[in-house]
Scaffold this motif. Structure first.
Motif, short mmCIF file in Angstrom:
data_model
loop_
_atom_site.label_atom_id
_atom_site.label_comp_id
_atom_site.label_asym_id
_atom_site.label_seq_id
_atom_site.Cartn_x
_atom_site.Cartn_y
_atom_site.Cartn_z
N PRO A 194 -10.99 2.54 -8.01
CA PRO A 194 -10.85 1.73 -9.23
C PRO A 194 -10.28 0.36 -8.89
O PRO A 194 -9.83 0.12 -7.77
N ASP A 195 -10.28 -0.53 -9.88
CA ASP A 195 -9.67 -1.84 -9.68
C ASP A 195 -8.16 -1.71 -9.55
O ASP A 195 -7.53 -2.44 -8.77
N LYS A 196 -7.59 -0.77 -10.32
CA LYS A 196 -6.13 -0.63 -10.33
C LYS A 196 -5.71 0.78 -10.70
O LYS A 196 -6.31 1.41 -11.58
N VAL A 197 -4.68 1.27 -10.01
CA VAL A 197 -4.01 2.52 -10.39
C VAL A 197 -2.56 2.18 -10.67
O VAL A 197 -1.89 1.56 -9.83
N ILE A 198 -2.08 2.57 -11.84
CA ILE A 198 -0.67 2.39 -12.18
C ILE A 198 -0.04 3.76 -12.32
O ILE A 198 -0.52 4.60 -13.09
N GLY A 199 1.03 3.99 -11.57
CA GLY A 199 1.75 5.25 -11.66
C GLY A 199 3.10 5.04 -12.33
O GLY A 199 3.79 4.07 -12.02
N ILE A 200 3.46 5.92 -13.26
CA ILE A 200 4.76 5.81 -13.92
C ILE A 200 5.55 7.10 -13.72
O ILE A 200 4.99 8.18 -13.63
#
Length: 247
Positions: free
Chosen positions: A85-91
């Motif tokens: 993907p273009d971006k993975v954000i993990g929280i």
């Protein structure tokens, strides 16, 4: 009822801290040994579980992915490699886990593609319909309010987007059920005490799995929130389940 039982299941009985605070404290304490314990206790099978869950997102070709309760970033890294993907954000609410995760992301050379940041899964700090896909591996049963967390995941998912949840479950067939219960009740806390030096964390694990709504009960909860095309697939004799749903 099931989600209420889960809310009452906490790592430190008698503590004045909220479940959320206890979870953050617990994971901060075991962060340095978490990855080893995962692979050791599952005999490495957990890697295959994550791959099977992420394969469900391949046809979607998501560009923006949110990894909820990302921990040390295993799913975030695997998602970037598998799905590109273009971006993975993990929280995650545990800064200790995130610190180890950021080191792994940097070592993998993916710091420009993956961002791991502090975040509460029950009050996700992103606008509505931000993400094409949402992943969560072994984290939703730690929510203080399961339905609130799932509703937040629904809110930030784009229409037509897909959510994949990987979670432990309780086998129902003999003799796997008996072996599993024995391992979780007696062996897991002992290993946790010896290796992770935190018996409470690995006593909480079987308790939280037992309290977690599973199978059709979990499907019903997801449908009540608004998710569609909800499915549940069990893995490895029912030790683990993949829930897949679309907004």
């Amino acid at each position: 009822m099931a989600s209420k039982d889960l809310q009452k299941t906490v790592p430190f009985e008698g503590s004045n801290l909220s479940k959320k605070e206890q979870i953050a404290h617990m994971f901060n304490d075991i962060a340095g040994r978490y990855d080893f314990m995962n692979h050791f206790m599952s005999l490495g099978i957990d890697v295959g579980w994550r791959k099977k869950a992420l394969k469900l997102l391949v046809p979607l070709q998501p560009k923006m992915i949110l990894d909820v309760a990302t921990g040390t970033g295993d799913v975030a890294i695997m998602a970037q490699r598998m799905l590109q993907p273009d971006k993975v954000i993990g929280i995650d609410i545990s800064e200790g886990m995130l610190a180890f995760g950021r080191e792994k992301v940097a070592k993998a050379g993916l710091s420009d593609k993956i961002t791991l940041q502090a975040g509460d899964s029950e009050t996700i700090s992103f606008p509505d319909t931000t993400f094409d896909a949402i992943t969560a591996a072994f984290g939703v049963r730690n929510f203080e309010d399961l339905e609130k967390g799932l509703a937040e995941m629904y809110r930030v998912l784009k229409p037509g987007g897909k959510m994949v949840i990987l979670e432990f479950s309780n086998p129902t067939k003999t003799p796997i059920k008996q072996l599993y219960n024995f391992y979780f009740r007696y062996i897991t806390p002992t290993i946790g005490k010896w290796i992770a030096r935190n018996k409470a964390a690995y006593s909480y694990l079987p308790s939280s799995v037992k309290a977690f709504p599973q199978g059709q009960v979990m499907i019903d909860i997801l449908q009540k929130i608004g998710f569609q095309a909800v499915t549940c697939k069990t893995l490895t004799f029912g030790i683990c389940s993949i829930y897949c749903a679309t907004r």
